[in-house]
Design a protein around this motif. Sequence first.
Motif, PDB file in Angstrom:
ATOM      1  N   GLU A 174      56.136  21.267   5.621  1.00 42.21           N
ATOM      2  CA  GLU A 174      57.588  21.446   5.662  1.00 42.21           C
ATOM      3  C   GLU A 174      57.951  22.918   5.781  1.00 42.21           C
ATOM      4  N   ARG A 175      57.170  23.797   5.149  1.00 45.11           N
ATOM      5  CA  ARG A 175      57.422  25.241   5.278  1.00 45.11           C
ATOM      6  C   ARG A 175      57.296  25.682   6.729  1.00 45.11           C
ATOM      7  N   ALA A 176      56.355  25.068   7.452  1.00 43.29           N
ATOM      8  CA  ALA A 176      56.160  25.402   8.860  1.00 43.29           C
ATOM      9  C   ALA A 176      57.199  24.745   9.756  1.00 43.29           C
ATOM     10  N   GLY A 177      58.062  23.912   9.178  1.00 39.63           N
ATOM     11  CA  GLY A 177      59.082  23.238   9.967  1.00 39.63           C
ATOM     12  C   GLY A 177      58.516  22.197  10.916  1.00 39.63           C
ATOM     13  N   LEU A 178      57.386  21.579  10.523  1.00 39.87           N
ATOM     14  CA  LEU A 178      56.710  20.628  11.400  1.00 39.87           C
ATOM     15  C   LEU A 178      56.881  19.200  10.890  1.00 39.87           C
ATOM     16  N   PRO A 179      57.460  18.306  11.668  1.00 42.21           N
ATOM     17  CA  PRO A 179      57.478  16.894  11.281  1.00 42.21           C
ATOM     18  C   PRO A 179      56.066  16.336  11.333  1.00 42.21           C
ATOM     19  N   ILE A 180      55.797  15.326  10.568  1.00 41.59           N
ATOM     20  CA  ILE A 180      54.444  14.778  10.490  1.00 41.59           C
ATOM     21  C   ILE A 180      53.953  14.295  11.848  1.00 41.59           C
ATOM     22  N   GLU A 181      54.893  13.870  12.706  1.00 42.55           N
ATOM     23  CA  GLU A 181      54.520  13.384  14.044  1.00 42.55           C
ATOM     24  C   GLU A 181      53.873  14.477  14.891  1.00 42.55           C
ATOM     25  N   ASP A 182      54.246  15.751  14.638  1.00 44.34           N
ATOM     26  CA  ASP A 182      53.696  16.853  15.421  1.00 44.34           C
ATOM     27  C   ASP A 182      52.237  17.156  15.072  1.00 44.34           C
ATOM     28  N   LEU A 183      51.794  16.709  13.898  1.00 45.38           N
ATOM     29  CA  LEU A 183      50.444  17.026  13.437  1.00 45.38           C
ATOM     30  C   LEU A 183      49.513  15.823  13.417  1.00 45.38           C
ATOM     31  N   GLY A 236      48.365  11.002  -1.189  1.00 48.09           N
ATOM     32  CA  GLY A 236      47.340  11.111  -2.217  1.00 48.09           C
ATOM     33  C   GLY A 236      46.309  10.011  -2.159  1.00 48.09           C
ATOM     34  N   GLU A 237      46.255   9.271  -1.052  1.00 45.42           N
ATOM     35  CA  GLU A 237      45.318   8.157  -0.931  1.00 45.42           C
ATOM     36  C   GLU A 237      43.958   8.606  -0.411  1.00 45.42           C
ATOM     37  N   LEU A 238      43.905   9.780   0.202  1.00 42.70           N
ATOM     38  CA  LEU A 238      42.686  10.288   0.809  1.00 42.70           C
ATOM     39  C   LEU A 238      42.737  11.807   0.796  1.00 42.70           C
ATOM     40  N   SER A 239      41.577  12.434   0.684  1.00 44.13           N
ATOM     41  CA  SER A 239      41.511  13.900   0.702  1.00 44.13           C
ATOM     42  C   SER A 239      40.861  14.378   1.993  1.00 44.13           C
ATOM     43  N   PRO A 240      41.256  15.556   2.488  1.00 44.83           N
ATOM     44  CA  PRO A 240      40.637  16.104   3.703  1.00 44.83           C
ATOM     45  C   PRO A 240      39.279  16.712   3.405  1.00 44.83           C
ATOM     46  N   THR A 241      38.471  16.884   4.441  1.00 48.19           N
ATOM     47  CA  THR A 241      37.235  17.643   4.292  1.00 48.19           C
ATOM     48  C   THR A 241      37.576  19.130   4.282  1.00 48.19           C
ATOM     49  N   PHE A 242      36.582  19.960   3.938  1.00 41.40           N
ATOM     50  CA  PHE A 242      36.813  21.395   3.898  1.00 41.40           C
ATOM     51  C   PHE A 242      37.224  21.911   5.274  1.00 41.40           C
ATOM     52  N   LYS A 243      36.522  21.470   6.325  1.00 44.95           N
ATOM     53  CA  LYS A 243      36.861  21.915   7.678  1.00 44.95           C
ATOM     54  C   LYS A 243      38.248  21.441   8.094  1.00 44.95           C
ATOM     55  N   GLN A 244      38.592  20.209   7.719  1.00 46.66           N
ATOM     56  CA  GLN A 244      39.926  19.692   8.037  1.00 46.66           C
ATOM     57  C   GLN A 244      41.001  20.510   7.329  1.00 46.66           C
ATOM     58  N   LEU A 245      40.725  20.906   6.087  1.00 42.39           N
ATOM     59  CA  LEU A 245      41.701  21.680   5.327  1.00 42.39           C
ATOM     60  C   LEU A 245      41.862  23.074   5.934  1.00 42.39           C
ATOM     61  N   GLU A 246      40.758  23.671   6.384  1.00 45.69           N
ATOM     62  CA  GLU A 246      40.852  24.961   7.067  1.00 45.69           C
ATOM     63  C   GLU A 246      41.708  24.852   8.325  1.00 45.69           C
ATOM     64  N   ALA A 247      41.469  23.808   9.105  1.00 48.62           N
ATOM     65  CA  ALA A 247      42.245  23.607  10.335  1.00 48.62           C
ATOM     66  C   ALA A 247      43.712  23.354  10.020  1.00 48.62           C
ATOM     67  N   PHE A 248      43.982  22.639   8.937  1.00 44.57           N
ATOM     68  CA  PHE A 248      45.363  22.353   8.539  1.00 44.57           C
ATOM     69  C   PHE A 248      46.074  23.640   8.128  1.00 44.57           C
ATOM     70  N   ALA A 249      45.374  24.529   7.406  1.00 50.19           N
ATOM     71  CA  ALA A 249      45.973  25.813   7.004  1.00 50.19           C
ATOM     72  C   ALA A 249      46.348  26.625   8.228  1.00 50.19           C
ATOM     73  N   LYS A 250      45.483  26.640   9.255  1.00 49.88           N
ATOM     74  CA  LYS A 250      45.784  27.378  10.481  1.00 49.88           C
ATOM     75  C   LYS A 250      46.958  26.751  11.220  1.00 49.88           C
ATOM     76  N   ALA A 251      46.992  25.424  11.256  1.00 53.46           N
ATOM     77  CA  ALA A 251      48.066  24.733  11.987  1.00 53.46           C
ATOM     78  C   ALA A 251      49.421  24.954  11.348  1.00 53.46           C
ATOM     79  N   THR A 252      49.453  25.128  10.027  1.00 55.11           N
ATOM     80  CA  THR A 252      50.729  25.306   9.317  1.00 55.11           C
ATOM     81  C   THR A 252      50.987  26.769   8.959  1.00 55.11           C
ATOM     82  N   HIS A 253      50.046  27.656   9.314  1.00 53.05           N
ATOM     83  CA  HIS A 253      50.217  29.109   9.130  1.00 53.05           C
ATOM     84  C   HIS A 253      50.447  29.480   7.664  1.00 53.05           C
ATOM     85  N   VAL A 254      49.661  28.889   6.782  1.00 51.08           N
ATOM     86  CA  VAL A 254      49.707  29.280   5.369  1.00 51.08           C
ATOM     87  C   VAL A 254      48.351  29.856   4.980  1.00 51.08           C
TER      88      VAL A 254
END
Length: 389
Positions: free
Chosen positions: A16-25, A38-56
């Motif tokens: 939400e901070r990145a202004g991205l609707p869930i459909e965009d990701l 909270g039903e599933l957790s990302p892998t470490f690589k997925q979390l790294e990619a998510f941080a880059k995609a949302t610029h945090v």
Amino acid sequence: MTRVAVSSDLLRWARERAGLPIEDLIGRFPKLAAWERGELSPTFKQLEAFAKATHVPFGFLFLPEPPNLPMPMPMPIPDFRTLRNRQPGSVSPDLLDTIYAMQRRQAWLREERLDGDAEPLAFVGSAQLSDDPGAVGREMRRALGLGDGWTTRVRTWQEAVSALRSAIEELGVIAVINGIVGNDTHRPLNVEEFRGFALSDELAPLIFVNGADSKSAQMFTLAHELAHVWLGAEGAGLSGFPGIFPDGGRVETFCDRAAAEFLVPAAELQALWPRVKRDASPFEVLAREFKVSPVVIGRRAKDLGLTDRAAFFDFYDAYVQREKRQKAPGTGGGSFYNNQNLRVGQLFAIRVMRAAKEGRIGFKDAYDLTGLHGGTFQEYARRLGVDLP
């Protein structure tokens, strides 16, 4: 497959901070909805990619709860954009990161010039909103040493933009043109969000132009933001002007009119108009001569009474429809090191490189200020004639 326990609230906050609707990701992260529930957790690589995609910052995602940052993020400089350019109070992480990077450059250069006992630049803040903007536009051109017909002596739009930017820098203003965040081609700047901004300072004024825009639009934005510098602190801020010209209040209107006279002096246009007025496309003919958008020429011709309102708007409506059908201008291309002349600026880069060479700043600070690192920084320095140890 090892998964990382991370707060679903933090994942939602980052998106939400990145202004991205869930459909965009969802294309890149098919399980994102499950992560946020909270039903599933990302892998470490997925979390790294998510941080880059949302610029945090990656470390933020390991906090126990979302950081106490205001939402939406506040604008760090005055906002002169029109409501058609923005949602009130909204600002993207891409724009925020760009503003912060330019503020760091400005703060460093201010200290550098203070240490060198530099005199304040007299033109910064020399204009007031009560002044005639046309006279200010003419004074800007005089200060830059650009005589009548200067654009006819350059061959292309790119050369005109480069010549104008160089003249502005020679005056002592940092002039940056970039269509992406730093050198990150995965983070294009959005022309719909902003066209440019000005940071006023009597020792280190800075203007930034969104390089994702067309070259003719960049010409106008350079002149427009320079007018903001002439207004000083009263006029420093963010610009975005859709349609024909800015309509964001007194400051934007003033800078619009000063820029129009700077780029298309009334006397020059009036002298040339008889030669082209019977042409099938007079605005386009003169646009190539002045190296500005045909819309700028058309609006100037209308305001000066050279063409009537109906003729201008017939042209304008057709021009807008034609632009919509054409492919948007690219943000990349060309030599990487030539691009740095626009993204960093030769005068600023040389100052930073010399400071690093003389040990007045560390190389890490020099890398951060220029957005270049290691061998890339060394090679750019070599091309600019600075021999680094």
